[in-house]
Motif scaffolding. Sequence first.
Motif, PDB file in Angstrom:
ATOM      1  N   PRO A 210       0.791  -1.241   0.000  1.00 36.14           N
ATOM      2  CA  PRO A 210       0.000   0.000   0.000  1.00 36.14           C
ATOM      3  C   PRO A 210       0.822   1.288   0.000  1.00 36.14           C
ATOM      4  O   PRO A 210       0.277   2.340  -0.329  1.00 36.14           O
ATOM      5  CB  PRO A 210      -0.780  -0.103   1.314  1.00 36.14           C
ATOM      6  N   ARG A 211       2.121   1.242   0.352  1.00 40.82           N
ATOM      7  CA  ARG A 211       2.844   2.506   0.469  1.00 40.82           C
ATOM      8  C   ARG A 211       3.509   2.933  -0.838  1.00 40.82           C
ATOM      9  O   ARG A 211       4.127   3.977  -0.922  1.00 40.82           O
ATOM     10  CB  ARG A 211       3.897   2.426   1.590  1.00 40.82           C
ATOM     11  N   ASN A 212       3.377   2.062  -1.870  1.00 37.69           N
ATOM     12  CA  ASN A 212       3.866   2.435  -3.204  1.00 37.69           C
ATOM     13  C   ASN A 212       5.345   2.809  -3.261  1.00 37.69           C
ATOM     14  O   ASN A 212       5.747   3.729  -3.985  1.00 37.69           O
ATOM     15  CB  ASN A 212       3.010   3.570  -3.781  1.00 37.69           C
ATOM     16  N   GLN A 213       6.162   2.063  -2.522  1.00 40.72           N
ATOM     17  CA  GLN A 213       7.606   2.356  -2.561  1.00 40.72           C
ATOM     18  C   GLN A 213       8.177   2.182  -3.970  1.00 40.72           C
ATOM     19  O   GLN A 213       9.134   2.851  -4.347  1.00 40.72           O
ATOM     20  CB  GLN A 213       8.369   1.445  -1.601  1.00 40.72           C
ATOM     21  N   GLY A 214       7.584   1.253  -4.749  1.00 42.62           N
ATOM     22  CA  GLY A 214       8.071   1.049  -6.122  1.00 42.62           C
ATOM     23  C   GLY A 214       7.778   2.267  -6.974  1.00 42.62           C
ATOM     24  O   GLY A 214       8.668   2.827  -7.630  1.00 42.62           O
ATOM     25  N   ALA A 310      -5.276   2.063   7.707  1.00 38.68           N
ATOM     26  CA  ALA A 310      -5.487   3.300   6.937  1.00 38.68           C
ATOM     27  C   ALA A 310      -4.562   3.354   5.722  1.00 38.68           C
ATOM     28  O   ALA A 310      -4.901   3.958   4.695  1.00 38.68           O
ATOM     29  CB  ALA A 310      -5.248   4.517   7.831  1.00 38.68           C
ATOM     30  N   GLU A 311      -3.399   2.698   5.805  1.00 35.32           N
ATOM     31  CA  GLU A 311      -2.477   2.711   4.657  1.00 35.32           C
ATOM     32  C   GLU A 311      -3.080   1.976   3.455  1.00 35.32           C
ATOM     33  O   GLU A 311      -2.715   2.236   2.316  1.00 35.32           O
ATOM     34  CB  GLU A 311      -1.137   2.062   5.045  1.00 35.32           C
ATOM     35  N   VAL A 327      -6.472  10.116  -0.679  1.00 37.71           N
ATOM     36  CA  VAL A 327      -7.882   9.845  -1.000  1.00 37.71           C
ATOM     37  C   VAL A 327      -8.270   8.448  -0.550  1.00 37.71           C
ATOM     38  O   VAL A 327      -7.473   7.503  -0.620  1.00 37.71           O
ATOM     39  CB  VAL A 327      -8.188  10.015  -2.511  1.00 37.71           C
ATOM     40  N   GLN A 328      -9.533   8.311  -0.137  1.00 40.22           N
ATOM     41  CA  GLN A 328     -10.050   7.024   0.325  1.00 40.22           C
ATOM     42  C   GLN A 328     -10.491   6.205  -0.891  1.00 40.22           C
ATOM     43  O   GLN A 328     -11.123   6.737  -1.800  1.00 40.22           O
ATOM     44  CB  GLN A 328     -11.240   7.295   1.252  1.00 40.22           C
ATOM     45  N   ILE A 329     -10.163   4.878  -0.889  1.00 45.51           N
ATOM     46  CA  ILE A 329     -10.491   4.056  -2.060  1.00 45.51           C
ATOM     47  C   ILE A 329     -11.511   2.965  -1.763  1.00 45.51           C
ATOM     48  O   ILE A 329     -11.740   2.101  -2.594  1.00 45.51           O
ATOM     49  CB  ILE A 329      -9.219   3.426  -2.661  1.00 45.51           C
ATOM     50  N   CYS A 330     -12.109   2.966  -0.580  1.00 42.47           N
ATOM     51  CA  CYS A 330     -13.057   1.892  -0.243  1.00 42.47           C
ATOM     52  C   CYS A 330     -14.252   2.518   0.490  1.00 42.47           C
ATOM     53  O   CYS A 330     -14.199   3.689   0.875  1.00 42.47           O
ATOM     54  CB  CYS A 330     -12.364   0.852   0.634  1.00 42.47           C
ATOM     55  N   PRO A 331     -15.334   1.740   0.676  1.00 43.73           N
ATOM     56  CA  PRO A 331     -16.484   2.285   1.406  1.00 43.73           C
ATOM     57  C   PRO A 331     -16.094   2.763   2.797  1.00 43.73           C
ATOM     58  O   PRO A 331     -15.133   2.247   3.406  1.00 43.73           O
ATOM     59  CB  PRO A 331     -17.446   1.095   1.494  1.00 43.73           C
ATOM     60  N   ASN A 338      -3.264  -4.975   7.309  1.00 42.69           N
ATOM     61  CA  ASN A 338      -2.108  -4.462   6.575  1.00 42.69           C
ATOM     62  C   ASN A 338      -0.799  -5.077   7.078  1.00 42.69           C
ATOM     63  O   ASN A 338      -0.118  -4.488   7.904  1.00 42.69           O
ATOM     64  CB  ASN A 338      -2.096  -2.923   6.738  1.00 42.69           C
ATOM     65  N   TRP A 339      -0.477  -6.277   6.555  1.00 40.38           N
ATOM     66  CA  TRP A 339       0.796  -6.898   6.905  1.00 40.38           C
ATOM     67  C   TRP A 339       1.872  -6.320   5.987  1.00 40.38           C
ATOM     68  O   TRP A 339       1.715  -6.283   4.774  1.00 40.38           O
ATOM     69  CB  TRP A 339       0.711  -8.413   6.728  1.00 40.38           C
ATOM     70  N   GLY A 340       2.980  -5.910   6.575  1.00 36.67           N
ATOM     71  CA  GLY A 340       4.002  -5.222   5.786  1.00 36.67           C
ATOM     72  C   GLY A 340       4.941  -6.135   5.014  1.00 36.67           C
ATOM     73  O   GLY A 340       5.550  -5.716   4.028  1.00 36.67           O
TER      74      GLY A 340
END
Length: 375
Positions: A210-214, A310-311, A327-331, A338-340
């Motif tokens: 979720p943190r988009n490091q790539g 939240a990530e 921005v929120q992407i879910c209901p 969120n396992w890292g």
Amino acid sequence: MLVDGVHYRTIWIDKDSGKLCMINQLVLPHRFEIVQCETHAAMCAAIKDMVVRGAGLIGASAGYGMWLGALEAPSSSLSEFDEAMVLFGDALKATRPTAKNLAWAVDRQLAAIKKGTSVKEKIAIALNTAQAIADEDAEFCRRIGEHGKKIIQELAGAKAKTNPGEPVNILTHCNAGWLAFVDYGSALSPVFAAHDSGIPVHVWVDETRPRNQGANLTAWELSRHGVPHSLIVDNAGGHLMQHNMVDMVITGADRVTRCGDAANKIGTYLKAVAARDCGVPFYVALPSSTFDFAMRDGVAEIPIEERDGAEVRFVQGKLPDGSLASVQICPDDTGARNWGFDVTPARLITGLISERGVCRASEEAILELFQEHRP
Ligand code: MRU
């Protein structure tokens, strides 16, 4: 590495002000910002909130964090000072549990500081040790680049015969470039070295939710260095491998057991499974500070960090006016887990690339290179 022609490390002490400086990784690739860190508590927050992130860099940051702690510790008696340092070390270790480098750096600092015979000497030792950890990290990553480059060179030679003119296509997950270390990086160090030697390479960059490091960091590093690359969604790798569009996978690691099981950013395991199914070589690059010689079974033993949901529920990016927004992407009422990190078993890894060379991911081969850890 160079940013607009200027050489930067990810963390350093400014020569003029004597302040500890770090690149703020929360705002890349949209802004290049340097922040100062003045206290042990601020360093704990910077690691937890990912101002600094990546196994090697959080190790180096913990090293400097112990020095900041030494400057704040009570100086009335040596035993009080030492007790405070243990607590400072515990607080740093608690920030992020998976990467071995962090606990390794704290323990190295505690062992070194213990030897000082006055508070003044202990503070000086803490500073020297922090600098040594950072310098070693950079040098070890440089060597990883040299060892890994040979593998890319061989693939390039083979490819030149079958598909002349085509680059070696390398897939990577997360960011294991110089921003994840003090300099050079682990998985990307061989890529930079190959590119600098004129070997044609192209990198498939997993976005790394979720943190988009790539998307945020790996793509930024590669674009700054002029390395051809394409951003892909996390789920694309298997498809590309089935269609012979990946010649090798190289990832970094956050902790590798003495038997070669490797924890890395969540999603790495799925890439390794696909690579095995498609016959694509899968390499893991790491400095020795990432090995955990006390652990054998990575799936059972490596602590996996679970971060705030939240990530997953929100995505951060740049708006057309240049401002950064989330921005929120879910209901509204959908929760998230969120396992890292996940663990890739040694049996799926073609080889480990460390500063001492390339070896199979097995206890025997690892201990051949790291003889000092033999029983
Ligand atoms: O959560 P992060 O950004 O600190 O992730 C750790 C990593 O950098 C990756 O797992 C990486 O591939 C390991 S190599 C530094």
